[in-house]
Design a protein around this motif. Structure first.
Motif, mmCIF file in Angstrom:
data_model
loop_
_atom_site.group_PDB
_atom_site.id
_atom_site.type_symbol
_atom_site.label_atom_id
_atom_site.label_comp_id
_atom_site.label_asym_id
_atom_site.label_seq_id
_atom_site.Cartn_x
_atom_site.Cartn_y
_atom_site.Cartn_z
ATOM 1 N N GLU A 150 -16.999 -5.234 27.247
ATOM 2 C CA GLU A 150 -15.614 -6.159 26.701
ATOM 3 C C GLU A 150 -16.777 -7.213 26.185
ATOM 4 O O GLU A 150 -16.597 -7.890 25.443
ATOM 5 N N LEU A 151 -17.416 -8.113 27.026
ATOM 6 C CA LEU A 151 -18.396 -9.632 26.310
ATOM 7 C C LEU A 151 -19.109 -8.802 25.290
ATOM 8 O O LEU A 151 -19.889 -9.567 24.471
ATOM 9 N N LEU A 152 -19.829 -7.491 25.390
ATOM 10 C CA LEU A 152 -20.628 -6.845 24.512
ATOM 11 C C LEU A 152 -19.922 -6.807 23.152
ATOM 12 O O LEU A 152 -20.285 -7.346 21.895
ATOM 13 N N PRO A 174 -30.551 -7.657 21.602
ATOM 14 C CA PRO A 174 -30.465 -9.233 21.294
ATOM 15 C C PRO A 174 -28.725 -9.278 21.960
ATOM 16 O O PRO A 174 -28.650 -10.807 22.833
ATOM 17 N N PHE A 175 -28.084 -8.828 21.137
ATOM 18 C CA PHE A 175 -26.864 -8.726 22.029
ATOM 19 C C PHE A 175 -26.447 -9.230 23.537
ATOM 20 O O PHE A 175 -25.684 -9.794 24.516
ATOM 21 N N ILE A 176 -26.737 -7.971 24.371
ATOM 22 C CA ILE A 176 -27.206 -7.564 25.195
ATOM 23 C C ILE A 176 -27.414 -9.195 26.147
ATOM 24 O O ILE A 176 -27.063 -9.410 27.351
ATOM 25 N N SER A 193 -15.277 -1.909 36.913
ATOM 26 C CA SER A 193 -14.949 -2.094 37.068
ATOM 27 C C SER A 193 -15.672 -3.793 35.696
ATOM 28 O O SER A 193 -16.166 -4.278 34.707
ATOM 29 N N ARG A 194 -17.126 -3.655 36.903
ATOM 30 C CA ARG A 194 -17.680 -4.519 35.835
ATOM 31 C C ARG A 194 -18.268 -4.086 34.584
ATOM 32 O O ARG A 194 -18.731 -5.138 33.499
ATOM 33 N N VAL A 195 -18.716 -2.889 34.777
ATOM 34 C CA VAL A 195 -18.886 -2.465 34.018
ATOM 35 C C VAL A 195 -18.028 -2.558 32.351
ATOM 36 O O VAL A 195 -18.380 -3.132 31.119
ATOM 37 N N LYS A 196 -16.899 -2.314 32.777
ATOM 38 C CA LYS A 196 -16.230 -2.368 31.852
ATOM 39 C C LYS A 196 -16.157 -3.808 31.310
ATOM 40 O O LYS A 196 -15.729 -4.192 30.125
ATOM 41 N N ARG A 197 -15.847 -4.592 32.352
ATOM 42 C CA ARG A 197 -16.085 -6.102 31.336
ATOM 43 C C ARG A 197 -17.174 -6.076 30.844
ATOM 44 O O ARG A 197 -17.232 -7.214 29.674
ATOM 45 N N LEU A 222 -25.950 -3.191 32.355
ATOM 46 C CA LEU A 222 -25.471 -2.610 30.303
ATOM 47 C C LEU A 222 -27.149 -2.297 29.863
ATOM 48 O O LEU A 222 -26.886 -1.178 29.669
ATOM 49 N N MET A 223 -28.440 -2.959 30.543
ATOM 50 C CA MET A 223 -29.714 -2.495 30.032
ATOM 51 C C MET A 223 -29.912 -0.365 31.651
ATOM 52 O O MET A 223 -29.796 0.246 30.340
ATOM 53 N N GLN A 224 -29.837 -1.329 31.852
ATOM 54 C CA GLN A 224 -29.650 0.100 33.492
ATOM 55 C C GLN A 224 -28.396 0.685 32.683
ATOM 56 O O GLN A 224 -28.665 2.666 32.387
#
Length: 117
Positions: free
Chosen positions: A84-86, A38-40, A77-81, A51-53
């Motif tokens: 961080e959001l998660l 649900p958070f993702i 960088s996108r994965v790190k961001r 993140l799912m992939q």
């Protein structure tokens, strides 16, 4: 006397129950694991799909970058961001207790804050 106890200690075989680092906290991880999807899904679409992939489906970052014609450094960088959001989603919902190894050892839901899981 020290040699006596030292020899006695060596003869004893250890199993997984004796080792603190092999003991898991299934209750905490299982409970927080229910909130993961649900958070993702509550993240913006691009971050959620990323993140799912990578995290859930286990696709390597390099392979994902090649599939989507992205530079590997840009993807990192996108994965790190996205992570961080998660993390922010979790900390907005719960007070997390972190042990010395950096693992979640306990959590307390914030009253009225979490409506995702």
């Amino acid at each position: 006397m020290i040699d006596f106890y030292r020899q006695k200690g060596r003869a004893r075989e250890l199993d997984g129950d004796d080792l603190w680092y092999e003991q898991e906290l299934p209750g905490i991880h299982a409970q927080l694991g229910k909130c993961l999807a649900p958070f993702i899904q509550s993240l913006p679409a691009a971050e959620a799909e990323l993140l799912m992939q990578i995290e859930i489906n286990g696709l390597s970052q390099k392979h994902y970058a090649e599939q989507h014609q992205l530079k590997y450094s840009t993807l990192k960088s996108r994965v790190k961001r996205a992570r961080e959001l998660l993390h922010k989603s979790f900390t907005d919902c719960c007070e997390l207790s972190i042990d010395v190894q950096g693992n979640v050892s306990d959590f307390t839901p914030k009253a009225g804050q979490c409506k995702k899981c």
